[in-house]
Design a protein around this motif. Structure first.
Motif, PDB file in Angstrom:
ATOM      1  N   ASP A 137       0.865  -1.178   0.000  1.00 25.93           N
ATOM      2  CA  ASP A 137       0.000   0.000   0.000  1.00 25.93           C
ATOM      3  C   ASP A 137       0.898   1.222   0.000  1.00 25.93           C
ATOM      4  O   ASP A 137       1.478   1.585   1.023  1.00 25.93           O
ATOM      5  N   ARG A 138       1.048   1.807  -1.188  1.00 22.97           N
ATOM      6  CA  ARG A 138       1.997   2.902  -1.388  1.00 22.97           C
ATOM      7  C   ARG A 138       3.401   2.446  -0.972  1.00 22.97           C
ATOM      8  O   ARG A 138       3.879   1.472  -1.513  1.00 22.97           O
ATOM      9  N   ASN A 139       4.041   3.084  -0.019  1.00 27.87           N
ATOM     10  CA  ASN A 139       5.391   2.643   0.351  1.00 27.87           C
ATOM     11  C   ASN A 139       5.406   1.760   1.595  1.00 27.87           C
ATOM     12  O   ASN A 139       6.465   1.506   2.159  1.00 27.87           O
ATOM     13  N   ARG A 140       4.243   1.308   1.998  1.00 24.55           N
ATOM     14  CA  ARG A 140       4.156   0.354   3.102  1.00 24.55           C
ATOM     15  C   ARG A 140       4.048  -1.051   2.510  1.00 24.55           C
ATOM     16  O   ARG A 140       3.184  -1.299   1.664  1.00 24.55           O
ATOM     17  N   VAL A 141       4.902  -1.954   2.986  1.00 28.65           N
ATOM     18  CA  VAL A 141       4.882  -3.336   2.502  1.00 28.65           C
ATOM     19  C   VAL A 141       4.943  -4.247   3.723  1.00 28.65           C
ATOM     20  O   VAL A 141       5.896  -4.183   4.498  1.00 28.65           O
ATOM     21  N   THR A 142       3.917  -5.080   3.891  1.00 30.17           N
ATOM     22  CA  THR A 142       3.859  -5.959   5.055  1.00 30.17           C
ATOM     23  C   THR A 142       3.746  -7.407   4.611  1.00 30.17           C
ATOM     24  O   THR A 142       3.048  -7.721   3.650  1.00 30.17           O
ATOM     25  N   GLY A 143       4.441  -8.279   5.326  1.00 29.16           N
ATOM     26  CA  GLY A 143       4.415  -9.707   5.038  1.00 29.16           C
ATOM     27  C   GLY A 143       3.656 -10.452   6.114  1.00 29.16           C
ATOM     28  O   GLY A 143       3.560  -9.990   7.257  1.00 29.16           O
ATOM     29  N   GLY A 144       3.110 -11.596   5.774  1.00 27.79           N
ATOM     30  CA  GLY A 144       2.393 -12.429   6.732  1.00 27.79           C
ATOM     31  C   GLY A 144       3.338 -13.122   7.697  1.00 27.79           C
ATOM     32  O   GLY A 144       4.462 -12.671   7.934  1.00 27.79           O
ATOM     33  N   GLY A 145       2.899 -14.234   8.243  1.00 27.50           N
ATOM     34  CA  GLY A 145       3.648 -14.875   9.318  1.00 27.50           C
ATOM     35  C   GLY A 145       4.943 -15.550   8.888  1.00 27.50           C
ATOM     36  O   GLY A 145       4.972 -16.326   7.937  1.00 27.50           O
ATOM     37  N   VAL A 146       6.002 -15.232   9.572  1.00 30.97           N
ATOM     38  CA  VAL A 146       7.313 -15.892   9.572  1.00 30.97           C
ATOM     39  C   VAL A 146       7.847 -16.201   8.167  1.00 30.97           C
ATOM     40  O   VAL A 146       8.566 -15.387   7.587  1.00 30.97           O
ATOM     41  N   THR A 147       7.514 -17.365   7.616  1.00 35.11           N
ATOM     42  CA  THR A 147       8.074 -17.750   6.310  1.00 35.11           C
ATOM     43  C   THR A 147       7.610 -16.837   5.193  1.00 35.11           C
ATOM     44  O   THR A 147       8.274 -16.765   4.152  1.00 35.11           O
ATOM     45  N   ALA A 148       6.500 -16.130   5.390  1.00 33.53           N
ATOM     46  CA  ALA A 148       6.043 -15.170   4.388  1.00 33.53           C
ATOM     47  C   ALA A 148       7.074 -14.065   4.184  1.00 33.53           C
ATOM     48  O   ALA A 148       7.052 -13.369   3.160  1.00 33.53           O
ATOM     49  N   GLY A 149       7.981 -13.906   5.144  1.00 30.44           N
ATOM     50  CA  GLY A 149       9.016 -12.888   5.003  1.00 30.44           C
ATOM     51  C   GLY A 149       9.896 -13.108   3.789  1.00 30.44           C
ATOM     52  O   GLY A 149      10.413 -12.148   3.211  1.00 30.44           O
ATOM     53  N   ILE A 150      10.077 -14.356   3.390  1.00 32.07           N
ATOM     54  CA  ILE A 150      10.881 -14.638   2.197  1.00 32.07           C
ATOM     55  C   ILE A 150      10.128 -14.189   0.951  1.00 32.07           C
ATOM     56  O   ILE A 150      10.693 -13.525   0.065  1.00 32.07           O
ATOM     57  N   ASP A 151       8.836 -14.515   0.871  1.00 30.11           N
ATOM     58  CA  ASP A 151       8.019 -14.061  -0.256  1.00 30.11           C
ATOM     59  C   ASP A 151       7.972 -12.535  -0.301  1.00 30.11           C
ATOM     60  O   ASP A 151       8.078 -11.923  -1.368  1.00 30.11           O
ATOM     61  N   PHE A 152       7.750 -11.928   0.860  1.00 30.29           N
ATOM     62  CA  PHE A 152       7.741 -10.472   0.965  1.00 30.29           C
ATOM     63  C   PHE A 152       9.019  -9.862   0.402  1.00 30.29           C
ATOM     64  O   PHE A 152       8.994  -8.889  -0.358  1.00 30.29           O
ATOM     65  N   ALA A 153      10.157 -10.444   0.772  1.00 32.32           N
ATOM     66  CA  ALA A 153      11.442  -9.893   0.339  1.00 32.32           C
ATOM     67  C   ALA A 153      11.628  -9.993  -1.166  1.00 32.32           C
ATOM     68  O   ALA A 153      12.134  -9.064  -1.809  1.00 32.32           O
ATOM     69  N   PHE A 154      11.212 -11.104  -1.760  1.00 34.12           N
ATOM     70  CA  PHE A 154      11.308 -11.228  -3.214  1.00 34.12           C
ATOM     71  C   PHE A 154      10.355 -10.266  -3.913  1.00 34.12           C
ATOM     72  O   PHE A 154      10.694  -9.691  -4.958  1.00 34.12           O
ATOM     73  N   ALA A 155       9.162 -10.067  -3.358  1.00 29.52           N
ATOM     74  CA  ALA A 155       8.222  -9.119  -3.951  1.00 29.52           C
ATOM     75  C   ALA A 155       8.775  -7.706  -3.906  1.00 29.52           C
ATOM     76  O   ALA A 155       8.666  -6.941  -4.879  1.00 29.52           O
ATOM     77  N   LEU A 156       9.396  -7.342  -2.789  1.00 31.50           N
ATOM     78  CA  LEU A 156       9.992  -6.015  -2.663  1.00 31.50           C
ATOM     79  C   LEU A 156      11.198  -5.879  -3.590  1.00 31.50           C
ATOM     80  O   LEU A 156      11.388  -4.839  -4.234  1.00 31.50           O
ATOM     81  N   MET A 157      12.003  -6.931  -3.684  1.00 32.72           N
ATOM     82  CA  MET A 157      13.150  -6.917  -4.588  1.00 32.72           C
ATOM     83  C   MET A 157      12.709  -6.685  -6.037  1.00 32.72           C
ATOM     84  O   MET A 157      13.323  -5.890  -6.766  1.00 32.72           O
ATOM     85  N   ALA A 158      11.651  -7.376  -6.449  1.00 31.96           N
ATOM     86  CA  ALA A 158      11.158  -7.208  -7.818  1.00 31.96           C
ATOM     87  C   ALA A 158      10.688  -5.777  -8.055  1.00 31.96           C
ATOM     88  O   ALA A 158      10.882  -5.226  -9.145  1.00 31.96           O
ATOM     89  N   LYS A 159      10.093  -5.160  -7.051  1.00 37.90           N
ATOM     90  CA  LYS A 159       9.620  -3.784  -7.171  1.00 37.90           C
ATOM     91  C   LYS A 159      10.790  -2.813  -7.289  1.00 37.90           C
ATOM     92  O   LYS A 159      10.733  -1.838  -8.053  1.00 37.90           O
ATOM     93  N   ILE A 160      11.876  -3.080  -6.555  1.00 39.33           N
ATOM     94  CA  ILE A 160      13.011  -2.153  -6.522  1.00 39.33           C
ATOM     95  C   ILE A 160      13.978  -2.382  -7.677  1.00 39.33           C
ATOM     96  O   ILE A 160      14.399  -1.432  -8.354  1.00 39.33           O
TER      97      ILE A 160
END
Length: 229
Positions: free
Chosen positions: A144-167
């Motif tokens: 949501d705009r520049n806020r990016v939140t990941g779900g529980g624990v292992t979701a942090g890996i998915d979150f990081a790849f999603a943010l990497m793709a954006k950047i």
């Protein structure tokens, strides 16, 4: 590639995979500097029973391109820690990306950084987001705009790849995914309440009630003390 700085809050009781999973991925953004930040450089005990060394302190890091707040059993204590919350607010006020994993989103919320933003968290804590003015969304990763939140624990890996793709773009993210051989194939299929079934969810709830019997009330008290209504 332009240099990019990443600051993770490291605190007692952190769930180490909330931090180390995305830290491993984001360290490969290219021209990236990762810092693990706490009050001192003394070892910080995680909820896995081993400690992690901070790389720097609140006094030394005042800004970062990416702020990432992991979760863990220590989140309520962080909310009541004036030094920690002042640092989160300060860095979050200027960061290009304000992010979290698991219950770390509740710390962002308590810092006033998720008011009016869609966000996610660990499924068992998800509804607490509304205490801090966030709009809970059930998803693995929420932008949501520049806020990016990941779900529980292992979701942090998915979150990081999603943010990497954006950047850095999808091609860079795909290359790092290959380098890390991130090709999940879990031997069991119970990673969400919907898949686990009622009996396992009930057993988990019973265990959590024994480990943290007052967690709901503590979260509500924290929200009230921090001025959220």
């Amino acid at each position: 590639m332009s240099p990019i700085s990443i600051a993770f809050l490291l605190f007692p009781g952190v769930t180490q995979l909330d931090l180390t999973g995305p830290a491993q991925v984001l360290s490969r953004l290219g021209e990236a500097k990762v810092d693990l930040v706490w009050k001192s450089r003394d070892p910080v005990m995680t909820d896995a029973g081993f400690a992690i060394m901070p790389t720097t302190t609140f006094d030394e890091i005042k800004e970062a391109d990416i702020l990432c707040i992991p979760g863990g059993v220590g989140v309520t204590s962080v909310m009541m820690d004036e030094d920690a919350m002042a640092w989160v607010r300060g860095v979050g006020s200027t960061a290009r990306w304000v992010t979290s994993v698991c219950t770390g989103s509740l710390i962002l919320g308590a810092a006033g950084l998720l008011k009016g933003y869609k966000a996610t968290s660990h499924w068992a804590w998800h509804d607490n987001l509304s205490l801090f003015g966030a709009e809970p969304v059930k998803a693995r990763t929420v932008f949501d705009r520049n806020r990016v939140t990941g779900g529980g624990v292992t979701a942090g890996i998915d979150f990081a790849f999603a943010l990497m793709a954006k950047i850095r773009g999808e091609e860079h993210a795909k290359m790092i995914q290959l380098a890390l051989e991130y090709d999940p194939a879990p031997p069991l299929d119970s990673g969400s309440p919907e898949k686990a079934g009622e009996a396992i969810v009930a057993a988990y709830a019973e265990r959590m009630a024994a480990l943290a019997p007052n967690r709901g009330a503590e979260m509500q008290d924290a929200a009230a003390q921090l001025g959220f209504s």
